[in-house]
Write a protein that holds these residues in place. Sequence first.
Motif, PDB file in Angstrom:
ATOM      1  N   GLU A 279      -0.822 -10.556   3.143  1.00 39.28           N
ATOM      2  CA  GLU A 279      -0.430  -9.761   1.980  1.00 39.28           C
ATOM      3  C   GLU A 279      -0.626  -8.273   2.288  1.00 39.28           C
ATOM      4  OE1 GLU A 279       1.117  -9.753  -2.002  1.00 39.28           O
ATOM      5  OE2 GLU A 279       0.870 -11.382  -0.551  1.00 39.28           O
ATOM      6  N   LEU A 280       0.382  -7.459   1.932  1.00 42.23           N
ATOM      7  CA  LEU A 280       0.359  -6.031   2.250  1.00 42.23           C
ATOM      8  C   LEU A 280       0.760  -5.216   1.028  1.00 42.23           C
ATOM      9  CD1 LEU A 280       0.337  -3.584   4.284  1.00 42.23           C
ATOM     10  CD2 LEU A 280       2.761  -4.102   4.702  1.00 42.23           C
ATOM     11  N   VAL A 281      -0.002  -4.159   0.765  1.00 42.42           N
ATOM     12  CA  VAL A 281       0.377  -3.156  -0.237  1.00 42.42           C
ATOM     13  C   VAL A 281       0.632  -1.869   0.539  1.00 42.42           C
ATOM     14  CG1 VAL A 281      -0.293  -1.902  -2.315  1.00 42.42           C
ATOM     15  CG2 VAL A 281      -1.101  -4.260  -1.940  1.00 42.42           C
ATOM     16  N   LYS A 282       1.876  -1.394   0.496  1.00 46.88           N
ATOM     17  CA  LYS A 282       2.282  -0.290   1.369  1.00 46.88           C
ATOM     18  C   LYS A 282       2.894   0.839   0.554  1.00 46.88           C
ATOM     19  CE  LYS A 282       3.211   0.993   5.802  1.00 46.88           C
ATOM     20  NZ  LYS A 282       2.197   1.148   6.858  1.00 46.88           N
ATOM     21  N   ILE A 283       2.294   2.041   0.636  1.00 48.36           N
ATOM     22  CA  ILE A 283       2.878   3.230   0.041  1.00 48.36           C
ATOM     23  C   ILE A 283       3.110   4.251   1.148  1.00 48.36           C
ATOM     24  CG2 ILE A 283       1.813   2.844  -2.213  1.00 48.36           C
ATOM     25  CD1 ILE A 283      -0.239   5.038  -1.487  1.00 48.36           C
TER      26      ILE A 283
ATOM     27  N   MET B 197      -4.057  -6.323   2.849  1.00 42.15           N
ATOM     28  CA  MET B 197      -4.057  -5.046   3.544  1.00 42.15           C
ATOM     29  C   MET B 197      -3.464  -3.969   2.625  1.00 42.15           C
ATOM     30  SD  MET B 197      -2.702  -6.455   7.250  1.00 42.15           S
ATOM     31  CE  MET B 197      -3.272  -5.076   8.257  1.00 42.15           C
ATOM     32  N   VAL B 198      -4.111  -2.797   2.598  1.00 44.12           N
ATOM     33  CA  VAL B 198      -3.633  -1.676   1.789  1.00 44.12           C
ATOM     34  C   VAL B 198      -3.471  -0.474   2.708  1.00 44.12           C
ATOM     35  CG1 VAL B 198      -4.128  -0.134  -0.150  1.00 44.12           C
ATOM     36  CG2 VAL B 198      -4.815  -2.551  -0.264  1.00 44.12           C
ATOM     37  N   SER B 199      -2.282   0.140   2.692  1.00 44.55           N
ATOM     38  CA  SER B 199      -2.036   1.227   3.645  1.00 44.55           C
ATOM     39  C   SER B 199      -1.082   2.270   3.096  1.00 44.55           C
ATOM     40  CB  SER B 199      -1.450   0.660   4.943  1.00 44.55           C
ATOM     41  OG  SER B 199      -1.068   1.704   5.829  1.00 44.55           O
ATOM     42  N   TRP B 200      -1.367   3.535   3.431  1.00 39.90           N
ATOM     43  CA  TRP B 200      -0.435   4.637   3.173  1.00 39.90           C
ATOM     44  C   TRP B 200      -0.008   5.288   4.490  1.00 39.90           C
ATOM     45  CZ3 TRP B 200      -2.380   8.959   5.403  1.00 39.90           C
ATOM     46  CH2 TRP B 200      -3.767   9.042   5.580  1.00 39.90           C
ATOM     47  N   LEU B 201      -0.420   4.715   5.614  1.00 36.12           N
ATOM     48  CA  LEU B 201      -0.168   5.331   6.920  1.00 36.12           C
ATOM     49  C   LEU B 201       1.328   5.376   7.222  1.00 36.12           C
ATOM     50  CD1 LEU B 201      -3.005   3.555   8.916  1.00 36.12           C
ATOM     51  CD2 LEU B 201      -2.986   5.925   8.115  1.00 36.12           C
ATOM     52  N   PRO B 202       1.781   6.434   7.892  1.00 38.88           N
ATOM     53  CA  PRO B 202       3.217   6.562   8.188  1.00 38.88           C
ATOM     54  C   PRO B 202       3.682   5.522   9.198  1.00 38.88           C
ATOM     55  CG  PRO B 202       1.968   8.293   9.299  1.00 38.88           C
ATOM     56  CD  PRO B 202       1.005   7.596   8.390  1.00 38.88           C
ATOM     57  N   THR B 203       4.888   5.013   9.007  1.00 41.68           N
ATOM     58  CA  THR B 203       5.421   4.006   9.925  1.00 41.68           C
ATOM     59  C   THR B 203       5.947   4.619  11.211  1.00 41.68           C
ATOM     60  OG1 THR B 203       7.467   4.085   8.660  1.00 41.68           O
ATOM     61  CG2 THR B 203       5.979   2.267   8.197  1.00 41.68           C
ATOM     62  N   PHE B 204       6.021   5.964  11.280  1.00 44.47           N
ATOM     63  CA  PHE B 204       6.406   6.570  12.559  1.00 44.47           C
ATOM     64  C   PHE B 204       5.187   6.826  13.445  1.00 44.47           C
ATOM     65  CE2 PHE B 204       6.446   9.834   9.196  1.00 44.47           C
ATOM     66  CZ  PHE B 204       5.439  10.688   9.627  1.00 44.47           C
ATOM     67  N   HIS B 205       4.008   6.393  12.982  1.00 44.79           N
ATOM     68  CA  HIS B 205       2.798   6.446  13.808  1.00 44.79           C
ATOM     69  C   HIS B 205       2.404   5.021  14.159  1.00 44.79           C
ATOM     70  CE1 HIS B 205      -1.606   6.781  14.566  1.00 44.79           C
ATOM     71  NE2 HIS B 205      -1.216   7.854  15.204  1.00 44.79           N
ATOM     72  N   ASP B 206       1.800   4.816  15.339  1.00 49.31           N
ATOM     73  CA  ASP B 206       1.556   3.447  15.815  1.00 49.31           C
ATOM     74  C   ASP B 206       0.623   2.646  14.914  1.00 49.31           C
ATOM     75  OD1 ASP B 206      -0.580   5.035  16.566  1.00 49.31           O
ATOM     76  OD2 ASP B 206      -0.627   4.402  18.654  1.00 49.31           O
TER      77      ASP B 206
ATOM     78  N   LEU C 184      -6.588   9.694  -4.622  1.00 52.46           N
ATOM     79  CA  LEU C 184      -7.339   8.609  -5.269  1.00 52.46           C
ATOM     80  C   LEU C 184      -6.479   7.384  -5.560  1.00 52.46           C
ATOM     81  CD1 LEU C 184      -9.746  10.542  -7.651  1.00 52.46           C
ATOM     82  CD2 LEU C 184     -10.293   9.359  -5.515  1.00 52.46           C
ATOM     83  N   ILE C 185      -5.174   7.470  -5.288  1.00 43.26           N
ATOM     84  CA  ILE C 185      -4.352   6.260  -5.402  1.00 43.26           C
ATOM     85  C   ILE C 185      -4.823   5.207  -4.398  1.00 43.26           C
ATOM     86  CG2 ILE C 185      -2.602   7.040  -3.747  1.00 43.26           C
ATOM     87  CD1 ILE C 185      -0.510   5.581  -5.415  1.00 43.26           C
ATOM     88  N   TRP C 186      -5.431   5.643  -3.321  1.00 44.34           N
ATOM     89  CA  TRP C 186      -5.903   4.719  -2.277  1.00 44.34           C
ATOM     90  C   TRP C 186      -6.981   3.784  -2.829  1.00 44.34           C
ATOM     91  CZ3 TRP C 186      -8.905   6.684   2.633  1.00 44.34           C
ATOM     92  CH2 TRP C 186      -8.978   5.656   3.580  1.00 44.34           C
ATOM     93  N   PRO C 187      -8.120   4.292  -3.339  1.00 42.44           N
ATOM     94  CA  PRO C 187      -9.091   3.344  -3.917  1.00 42.44           C
ATOM     95  C   PRO C 187      -8.551   2.628  -5.153  1.00 42.44           C
ATOM     96  CG  PRO C 187      -9.773   5.619  -4.310  1.00 42.44           C
ATOM     97  CD  PRO C 187      -8.652   5.676  -3.331  1.00 42.44           C
ATOM     98  N   GLU C 188      -7.623   3.262  -5.890  1.00 38.76           N
ATOM     99  CA  GLU C 188      -7.032   2.587  -7.050  1.00 38.76           C
ATOM    100  C   GLU C 188      -6.283   1.325  -6.623  1.00 38.76           C
ATOM    101  OE1 GLU C 188      -4.593   5.557  -8.820  1.00 38.76           O
ATOM    102  OE2 GLU C 188      -6.298   6.763  -9.519  1.00 38.76           O
ATOM    103  N   LEU C 189      -5.519   1.409  -5.530  1.00 41.19           N
ATOM    104  CA  LEU C 189      -4.757   0.253  -5.068  1.00 41.19           C
ATOM    105  C   LEU C 189      -5.671  -0.807  -4.451  1.00 41.19           C
ATOM    106  CD1 LEU C 189      -1.607   1.977  -3.508  1.00 41.19           C
ATOM    107  CD2 LEU C 189      -1.796   0.796  -5.708  1.00 41.19           C
ATOM    108  N   ILE C 190      -6.716  -0.376  -3.767  1.00 39.92           N
ATOM    109  CA  ILE C 190      -7.685  -1.345  -3.229  1.00 39.92           C
ATOM    110  C   ILE C 190      -8.309  -2.132  -4.383  1.00 39.92           C
ATOM    111  CG2 ILE C 190      -9.904  -1.582  -2.040  1.00 39.92           C
ATOM    112  CD1 ILE C 190      -9.091   0.859  -0.333  1.00 39.92           C
ATOM    113  N   THR C 191      -8.587  -1.424  -5.484  1.00 37.44           N
ATOM    114  CA  THR C 191      -9.160  -2.068  -6.673  1.00 37.44           C
ATOM    115  C   THR C 191      -8.154  -3.021  -7.316  1.00 37.44           C
ATOM    116  OG1 THR C 191     -10.570  -0.148  -7.106  1.00 37.44           O
ATOM    117  CG2 THR C 191     -10.127  -1.638  -8.963  1.00 37.44           C
ATOM    118  N   LYS C 192      -6.950  -2.534  -7.560  1.00 38.55           N
ATOM    119  CA  LYS C 192      -5.944  -3.304  -8.289  1.00 38.55           C
ATOM    120  C   LYS C 192      -5.556  -4.579  -7.565  1.00 38.55           C
ATOM    121  CE  LYS C 192      -1.234  -2.858 -10.165  1.00 38.55           C
ATOM    122  NZ  LYS C 192      -0.099  -1.917 -10.407  1.00 38.55           N
ATOM    123  N   TYR C 193      -5.446  -4.509  -6.223  1.00 40.88           N
ATOM    124  CA  TYR C 193      -4.956  -5.657  -5.455  1.00 40.88           C
ATOM    125  C   TYR C 193      -6.074  -6.384  -4.688  1.00 40.88           C
ATOM    126  CZ  TYR C 193      -0.296  -3.987  -6.564  1.00 40.88           C
ATOM    127  OH  TYR C 193       0.842  -3.598  -7.238  1.00 40.88           O
TER     128      TYR C 193
END
Length: 562
Positions: free
Chosen positions: A225-229, A200-209, A239-248
């Motif tokens: 497995e989680l990649v969290k920014i 799982m790859v996410s940049w979503l805020p943790t104060f949102h459900d 573009l860090i979003w597709p970069e992280l999807i690619t890398k991980y």
Amino acid sequence: MSRFVDTLVATAAGRGQQRGMVTGEPKEPVRRTWAEVHEEARRVAGGLVAGGFERGTAVGVLAAAPVLIAPTVQAVWLAGGSVTMLHQPTPRTDLAEWAEDTVRVLGMIGSDLVLLGEPFDQLAPVLEEKGIGFKLISDLIGAEPLDDVVTTDEGETALLQLTSGSTADPKAVRITYGNLYSNVKAMVDRAEFDFDTDVMVSWLPTFHDMGMVGFLTVPMTFGVELVKITPVEFLTGPLIWPELITKYHGTTTAAPNFAYAIVGRRMARVDEDDAYDLSKLRIALNGAEPIDETAVQTFVDAGARFKMPAECVFPAYGMAEATLAVSFAPLFTGLTLDVVEADALEADNRAVPVPEGDPRRGTDSVRSFALLGPPLDGLEAEIVDDAGSRVGEREVGEIRLRGEAVTPGYLTMEGPVATQDDEGWLDTGDLGYLVDGQIVICGRRKDVIIMGGRNLYPTDIERAATSVEGVRAGNAVAVRLDAGSRRERFAVVVESKLAGDAEAEKNLMKQVSARVRDAVDMRPYAVVVLPAGSLPKTPSGKVKRAATAQQFADKIKKNADA
């Protein structure tokens, strides 16, 4: 012990030994297994209990870094308490006003303790000044581990999810341990997670459900497995979003409409065909608001060059009152639209299908909505009319929900408020219909504009407005004026880089007005053009229609009179 905490503990002892969470991208990535997160959580919980923390205590959490948030929220659950992710101040926030709002929230949830983490540990003096008790997460991590996990019942509160309304008049959705387990289990089952291979790859805020439950609690509970920014890291460079999807080798991600539109446009401008590899992506969830088919198509078209399968698009229906997810579209079907007659929908509340090949398709005489799948296991949905009577398939009415994941109530400034009727049904406030058991959302009841006996849905108006060149994607708002009166009208407020150029603004307003008139056969009372970043939005990036109408009332009136 609740099923939820049981599963957390079992995961840490088993799959959590191998699977874990990556944080710190893009500058200093660090990976911790879920077992290591659990050990940190036990230390934080030990520090809490040693300091007098009791079962049932409500705790506010204020931190930005996922590496701190994950063990902290788990620690509160291990100690038998409830978590509230507090609204985070921004560099432009008036801290005195924020502190007053925070005091109100803490009073509402019955909490006298805030757990502070970077960068918000700098707010300690502000909290002290207001008499708000706090502990630094960095101090608690060094405590002795909790010996025995505190037993909790299914009906006890695990999460108090603040809604996206005014912080001066807050409301929290009460999610029990039973609610939480039911929904996270139903999500991983319906999404067919493979705990050993999914990433799982996410940049979503943790104060949102969606960020808190979907992309932190789910992987932490089951060992995915989680990649969290953080959202700031995404907004600084999308573009860090597709970069992280690619890398991980990411398989699962999620975002609201605006993010898919932004990243789709930016990926389309990338020169190298091998810049990203999105081939492993099987779920790109979109469910924080009605699906914007244009934003989705922009993302799909751009992603195709980077081997992204179009069927990974994963429309969903979610709301905090159902913990998070209500329904998921069938896997690997992508975005499927239900195309219906505009007149029957707006005048008669009927969703009459327009078949493939019909010449009306692609014209303004039809409306299209995403099929959002059947309710998740443990939930049921029905559609009712204004009198509360159930209606038939393809008849539009209010969606009601019932089931194990549905909240028992809200906490408000006036006290607890029940959400369910005597039969357990929750009125969602969403208008929609059913097709072969799948849910379709038309819009929010409170946002529907009634003119000439027709129900106009803001999303149709907004889609028309954003089709005009110069309007920022995802940044058009249709606002209801004089609601409930014989003079009910609407205005359109848009963001544009052309704002400030009087002649360009005037031309853009004319184009938006004409395009909306063509689309819905009604002319807006006024069109307002604003600079980028002006529209009020929720923490998840959704525009606030009522707040927009209030904040720009004078501009709307001025432009209507011009």
